[in-house]
Write a protein that holds these residues in place. Structure first.
Motif, PDB file in Angstrom:
ATOM      1  N   VAL A  26       0.827  -1.200   0.000  1.00  0.00           N
ATOM      2  CA  VAL A  26       0.000   0.000   0.000  1.00  0.00           C
ATOM      3  C   VAL A  26       0.864   1.252   0.000  1.00  0.00           C
ATOM      4  CG1 VAL A  26      -1.587   1.335   1.444  1.00  0.00           C
ATOM      5  CG2 VAL A  26      -1.960  -1.103   1.091  1.00  0.00           C
ATOM      6  N   PHE A  27       0.424   2.252  -0.740  1.00  0.00           N
ATOM      7  CA  PHE A  27       1.061   3.575  -0.687  1.00  0.00           C
ATOM      8  C   PHE A  27       0.043   4.580  -0.172  1.00  0.00           C
ATOM      9  CE2 PHE A  27       3.848   1.260  -3.390  1.00  0.00           C
ATOM     10  CZ  PHE A  27       5.095   1.844  -3.207  1.00  0.00           C
ATOM     11  N   SER A  28       0.532   5.592   0.480  1.00  0.00           N
ATOM     12  CA  SER A  28      -0.392   6.599   1.018  1.00  0.00           C
ATOM     13  C   SER A  28      -0.954   7.439  -0.124  1.00  0.00           C
ATOM     14  CB  SER A  28       0.339   7.510   2.002  1.00  0.00           C
ATOM     15  OG  SER A  28       1.183   8.393   1.280  1.00  0.00           O
ATOM     16  N   GLU A  29      -2.048   8.096   0.149  1.00  0.00           N
ATOM     17  CA  GLU A  29      -2.665   8.945  -0.872  1.00  0.00           C
ATOM     18  C   GLU A  29      -1.659   9.982  -1.384  1.00  0.00           C
ATOM     19  OE1 GLU A  29      -6.331  10.837   0.199  1.00  0.00           O
ATOM     20  OE2 GLU A  29      -6.194  12.237  -1.483  1.00  0.00           O
ATOM     21  N   ASN A  30      -0.958  10.612  -0.464  1.00  0.00           N
ATOM     22  CA  ASN A  30       0.007  11.640  -0.882  1.00  0.00           C
ATOM     23  C   ASN A  30       1.106  11.065  -1.770  1.00  0.00           C
ATOM     24  OD1 ASN A  30      -1.229  13.771   0.271  1.00  0.00           O
ATOM     25  ND2 ASN A  30      -0.012  13.724   2.182  1.00  0.00           N
ATOM     26  N   GLU A  31       1.611   9.907  -1.377  1.00  0.00           N
ATOM     27  CA  GLU A  31       2.660   9.279  -2.182  1.00  0.00           C
ATOM     28  C   GLU A  31       2.128   8.920  -3.570  1.00  0.00           C
ATOM     29  OE1 GLU A  31       5.652   6.691   0.586  1.00  0.00           O
ATOM     30  OE2 GLU A  31       3.530   6.128   0.592  1.00  0.00           O
ATOM     31  N   MET A  32       0.916   8.378  -3.584  1.00  0.00           N
ATOM     32  CA  MET A  32       0.366   7.977  -4.884  1.00  0.00           C
ATOM     33  C   MET A  32       0.200   9.194  -5.783  1.00  0.00           C
ATOM     34  SD  MET A  32      -2.321   4.888  -4.302  1.00  0.00           S
ATOM     35  CE  MET A  32      -3.368   5.669  -3.102  1.00  0.00           C
ATOM     36  N   ARG A  33      -0.296  10.286  -5.225  1.00  0.00           N
ATOM     37  CA  ARG A  33      -0.462  11.485  -6.062  1.00  0.00           C
ATOM     38  C   ARG A  33       0.905  11.979  -6.556  1.00  0.00           C
ATOM     39  NH1 ARG A  33      -5.620  12.799  -6.097  1.00  0.00           N
ATOM     40  NH2 ARG A  33      -6.818  12.371  -4.213  1.00  0.00           N
ATOM     41  N   ARG A  34       1.837  12.063  -5.640  1.00  0.00           N
ATOM     42  CA  ARG A  34       3.149  12.593  -6.024  1.00  0.00           C
ATOM     43  C   ARG A  34       3.790  11.714  -7.107  1.00  0.00           C
ATOM     44  NH1 ARG A  34       8.250  11.640  -4.321  1.00  0.00           N
ATOM     45  NH2 ARG A  34       7.593  10.219  -2.655  1.00  0.00           N
ATOM     46  N   GLY A  36       2.310   9.393  -8.961  1.00  0.00           N
ATOM     47  CA  GLY A  36       1.471   9.333 -10.168  1.00  0.00           C
ATOM     48  C   GLY A  36       1.746  10.537 -11.054  1.00  0.00           C
ATOM     49  N   TYR A  37       1.802  11.722 -10.446  1.00  0.00           N
ATOM     50  CA  TYR A  37       2.082  12.916 -11.240  1.00  0.00           C
ATOM     51  C   TYR A  37       3.488  12.864 -11.830  1.00  0.00           C
ATOM     52  CZ  TYR A  37      -2.225  14.825  -9.254  1.00  0.00           C
ATOM     53  OH  TYR A  37      -3.535  15.009  -8.896  1.00  0.00           O
ATOM     54  N   GLN A  38       4.396  12.188 -11.124  1.00  0.00           N
ATOM     55  CA  GLN A  38       5.757  12.045 -11.669  1.00  0.00           C
ATOM     56  C   GLN A  38       5.700  11.297 -13.017  1.00  0.00           C
ATOM     57  OE1 GLN A  38       8.615  10.726  -8.663  1.00  0.00           O
ATOM     58  NE2 GLN A  38       9.880   9.752 -10.236  1.00  0.00           N
ATOM     59  N   VAL A  39       4.835  10.297 -13.070  1.00  0.00           N
ATOM     60  CA  VAL A  39       4.683   9.560 -14.331  1.00  0.00           C
ATOM     61  C   VAL A  39       3.998  10.442 -15.374  1.00  0.00           C
ATOM     62  CG1 VAL A  39       3.567   7.581 -15.436  1.00  0.00           C
ATOM     63  CG2 VAL A  39       4.707   7.291 -13.230  1.00  0.00           C
ATOM     64  N   VAL A  40       2.954  11.141 -14.955  1.00  0.00           N
ATOM     65  CA  VAL A  40       2.277  12.049 -15.890  1.00  0.00           C
ATOM     66  C   VAL A  40       3.292  13.040 -16.462  1.00  0.00           C
ATOM     67  CG1 VAL A  40       0.576  13.914 -16.077  1.00  0.00           C
ATOM     68  CG2 VAL A  40       0.028  11.842 -14.775  1.00  0.00           C
ATOM     69  N   ASP A  41       4.090  13.628 -15.580  1.00  0.00           N
ATOM     70  CA  ASP A  41       5.073  14.615 -16.040  1.00  0.00           C
ATOM     71  C   ASP A  41       6.079  13.997 -17.014  1.00  0.00           C
ATOM     72  OD1 ASP A  41       3.907  16.628 -14.606  1.00  0.00           O
ATOM     73  OD2 ASP A  41       5.248  16.434 -12.869  1.00  0.00           O
ATOM     74  N   ALA A  42       6.501  12.770 -16.698  1.00  0.00           N
ATOM     75  CA  ALA A  42       7.488  12.121 -17.576  1.00  0.00           C
ATOM     76  C   ALA A  42       6.885  11.868 -18.952  1.00  0.00           C
ATOM     77  CB  ALA A  42       7.969  10.812 -16.950  1.00  0.00           C
ATOM     78  N   VAL A  43       5.640  11.413 -18.977  1.00  0.00           N
ATOM     79  CA  VAL A  43       5.012  11.108 -20.270  1.00  0.00           C
ATOM     80  C   VAL A  43       4.779  12.390 -21.058  1.00  0.00           C
ATOM     81  CG1 VAL A  43       2.920  10.217 -21.367  1.00  0.00           C
ATOM     82  CG2 VAL A  43       4.019   8.920 -19.533  1.00  0.00           C
ATOM     83  N   ILE A  44       4.351  13.440 -20.365  1.00  0.00           N
ATOM     84  CA  ILE A  44       4.110  14.691 -21.087  1.00  0.00           C
ATOM     85  C   ILE A  44       5.436  15.286 -21.577  1.00  0.00           C
ATOM     86  CG2 ILE A  44       3.244  17.064 -20.847  1.00  0.00           C
ATOM     87  CD1 ILE A  44       0.951  15.754 -19.194  1.00  0.00           C
ATOM     88  N   ALA A  45       6.472  15.170 -20.771  1.00  0.00           N
ATOM     89  CA  ALA A  45       7.788  15.628 -21.236  1.00  0.00           C
ATOM     90  C   ALA A  45       8.192  14.841 -22.482  1.00  0.00           C
ATOM     91  CB  ALA A  45       8.832  15.451 -20.138  1.00  0.00           C
ATOM     92  N   HIS A  46       7.907  13.546 -22.482  1.00  0.00           N
ATOM     93  CA  HIS A  46       8.224  12.729 -23.660  1.00  0.00           C
ATOM     94  C   HIS A  46       7.460  13.240 -24.882  1.00  0.00           C
ATOM     95  CE1 HIS A  46       8.761   9.351 -26.366  1.00  0.00           C
ATOM     96  NE2 HIS A  46       7.444   9.321 -26.489  1.00  0.00           N
ATOM     97  N   ILE A  47       6.156  13.466 -24.707  1.00  0.00           N
ATOM     98  CA  ILE A  47       5.343  13.909 -25.847  1.00  0.00           C
ATOM     99  C   ILE A  47       5.871  15.245 -26.379  1.00  0.00           C
ATOM    100  CG2 ILE A  47       3.035  14.706 -26.529  1.00  0.00           C
ATOM    101  CD1 ILE A  47       1.906  12.636 -24.492  1.00  0.00           C
ATOM    102  N   LEU A  48       6.247  16.134 -25.451  1.00  0.00           N
ATOM    103  CA  LEU A  48       6.716  17.457 -25.885  1.00  0.00           C
ATOM    104  C   LEU A  48       8.100  17.406 -26.517  1.00  0.00           C
ATOM    105  CD1 LEU A  48       5.533  19.630 -22.844  1.00  0.00           C
ATOM    106  CD2 LEU A  48       4.473  19.460 -25.110  1.00  0.00           C
ATOM    107  N   ASN A  49       8.919  16.478 -26.068  1.00  0.00           N
ATOM    108  CA  ASN A  49      10.332  16.519 -26.463  1.00  0.00           C
ATOM    109  C   ASN A  49      10.759  15.433 -27.440  1.00  0.00           C
ATOM    110  OD1 ASN A  49      10.625  18.632 -24.656  1.00  0.00           O
ATOM    111  ND2 ASN A  49      11.134  17.258 -22.953  1.00  0.00           N
ATOM    112  N   VAL A  50       9.908  14.449 -27.660  1.00  0.00           N
ATOM    113  CA  VAL A  50      10.391  13.298 -28.426  1.00  0.00           C
ATOM    114  C   VAL A  50      10.962  13.707 -29.771  1.00  0.00           C
ATOM    115  CG1 VAL A  50       8.063  12.733 -29.307  1.00  0.00           C
ATOM    116  CG2 VAL A  50       9.833  10.978 -29.271  1.00  0.00           C
ATOM    117  N   ASP A  51      10.327  14.659 -30.442  1.00  0.00           N
ATOM    118  CA  ASP A  51      10.770  15.004 -31.796  1.00  0.00           C
ATOM    119  C   ASP A  51      12.130  15.686 -31.817  1.00  0.00           C
ATOM    120  OD1 ASP A  51       8.501  13.899 -32.864  1.00  0.00           O
ATOM    121  OD2 ASP A  51       7.416  15.802 -33.026  1.00  0.00           O
TER     122      ASP A  51
END
Ligand SMILES: *Cc1c(COP(=O)(O)O)cnc(C)c1O
Length: 489
Positions: A26-34, A36-51
């Protein structure tokens, strides 16, 4: 439960720990949000920078092993550190099939709604096995299969199922064709995708009942040779059963003459399977549909949304025109007879997977968010990019078009180079890191090939890529020159 717990012989000391929810896994709500957003940020950085990154990166086994290998971890470690490791590996050590200058094989351009749909399906543990366990995702699957058929201009209501991709969809189709049309001889062309031959081998289709017909000069099914072969087989007492036609070959984008093949099939009672894994998506736009006449005449049809419909891997689709055929082939329980009416579908009875992830959500949200028109113009743009590439190649004195732009694919060669020379150009292009493309073999010759199905690609990307190829062909070593052509200076 209370009675049991109180009954004699069950001591609190043995089972006491089970009386409360554990905090393992189990992870705490705060950890999951933090995190989870780390993954969101990584994927969005990928989308913005891949080219702006290199489209392909390789590393030695040593480097990768030291990043990922080690003894089986025995105790816990920090999730954020582990996420960072994976992000580094993913951004660094793979070919980016979603890069706008990735032209090799079949690129995999994605779209943001589809990524979100896939995440949701994963996070919500969405399944689509039986109607009872997942009416929502099952309905989404029924709906997207119907939408796909409509988008391609198929007439009527076809049964469908989503699978991992074109290979499994072809396998599922062939098993269905054999079950519903009987065993016998199957006809392929030499341009049929290799997954079909592997499917036939996997299910033990006798090699003597497989006919591979050499394609015609434009790499289409030779329909005259097909008609002759069918007649020969009939008079020899064999039973022609299935034809596999291709709508958009992976090599050249060529579309077999489906109308003529369908006529031969109708005349002799053959099942027409159309492998439109690559090219089917083009039927969504007018420019593509003009080349895909006869799709509706298929008995079964495969399309790969993870190729040209902007879906993350994996999603392939099989559509079958005959209601109930998939269930007749794959149902594990006789109750299936009750389920073949539209509305309730037990997808585990339509294919080889029992526990299945829902692949429909990402495609549903893609259709719903963009609408057919936007998808159609994205695909039309990709077709036009290949036509542009063809023009640029035609203007180049050192390069020659081998097959013209067809459904987003153009092939060409540098006539002064031999086969190894073409392969060498591809290697050097990839290691330069500007663009990635691949070769294929046509009529025994290695040729270069561009597949332009990323709508972010621009005319500059195409022009610059061909300029790089031009330079590389000029600087090829002497051993890569055809002996018949004089060395270039
Ligand atoms: C890509 C392709 C396949 C195989 O599809 P996968 O999704 O890679 O399994 C089959 N047929 C054709 C024509 C293809 O282009």
């Amino acid at each position: 439960m209370e009675e049991l717990a109180n009954s004699e012989g069950i001591s609190d000391t043995t089972f006491g720990a089970l009386s409360t929810s554990p905090d393992i896994l189990v992870f705490s709500e705060n950890e999951m949000r933090r995190l989870g957003y780390q993954v969101v940020d990584a994927v969005i950085a990928h989308i913005l920078n891949v080219d702006s990154q290199r489209p392909a990166a390789t590393a030695s086994d040593d480097v990768l092993t030291s990043a990922l290998d080690g003894p089986l971890p025995n105790s816990a470690s920090a999730l954020d550190v582990n996420l960072t490791t994976l992000v580094d590996v993913l951004t660094t050590y793979q070919q980016h099939e979603d890069h706008k200058r990735y032209f090799a094989r079949v690129p995999g351009p994605t779209s943001f709604p589809a990524i979100l749909g896939d995440w949701l399906a994963t996070g919500m543990q969405a399944t689509a096995s039986s109607w009872q366990n997942a009416p929502g995702p099952s309905t989404a699957e029924i709906v997207v299969c119907q939408w796909l058929g409509e988008a391609l201009g198929l007439e009527g209501a076809w049964d469908g199922i989503l699978v991992s991709g074109g290979s499994v969809a072809n396998l599922t189709a062939i098993v269905t064709a054999r079950a519903c049309n009987g065993p016998g001889t199957i006809y392929l062309s030499d341009q049929t995708h290799a997954s079909v031959m592997r499917a036939l081998a996997s299910i033990g289709w006798a090699p003597k009942d497989i006919r591979v017909i050499p394609s015609d000069r434009s790499h289409r099914f030779d329909t005259a040779a097909l008609a002759t072969a069918v007649l020969e087989d009939i008079s020899a007492g064999r039973k022609p059963s299935v034809v596999v036609a291709t709508a958009g070959t992976t090599n050249t984008g060529a579309v077999d003459d489906l109308d003529t093949i369908a006529k031969i099939c109708a005349e002799h009672g053959l099942w027409l399977h159309v492998d439109a894994a690559y090219g089917g998506a083009a039927a969504i736009c007018d420019q593509g549909r003009a080349h895909l006449s006869g799709l509706s005449k298929a008995d079964s049809l495969v399309i790969d949304p993870h190729k040209w419909m902007f879906q993350p891997f994996d999603i392939g689709c099989l559509l079958v025109k005959h209601p109930g055929c998939l269930e007749r082939t794959f149902a594990m329980s006789p109750e299936y007879l009750a389920d073949i009416s539209r509305g309730t579908v037990n997808f585990y009875n339509r294919g080889l997977e029992l526990t299945r992830r829902s692949r429909a959500l990402k495609l549903w949200i893609t259709f719903q968010t963009y609408g057919r028109e936007t998808l159609a113009s994205a695909i039309a743009r990709c077709m036009a990019l290949a036509e542009f590439a063809q023009r640029i190649i035609e203007l180049n004195p050192l390069l020659q078009v081998v097959t013209p732009a067809q459904l987003g694919i153009v092939t060409f060669e540098a006539p002064h180079l031999n086969d190894a020379g073409h392969a060498d150009v591809i290697d050097r292009l990839t290691s330069e890191g500007f663009a990635v493309t691949s070769s294929t073999v046509l009529d025994g010759r290695t040729v270069l090939r561009l597949c332009t199905i990323n709508p972010r690609t621009t005319t500059d990307d195409i022009r610059d890529t061909i300029e790089h190829i031009d330079k590389l062909t000029r600087s090829s070593a002497p051993e890569f020159h055809r002996s018949s052509t004089p060395l270039l200076t």
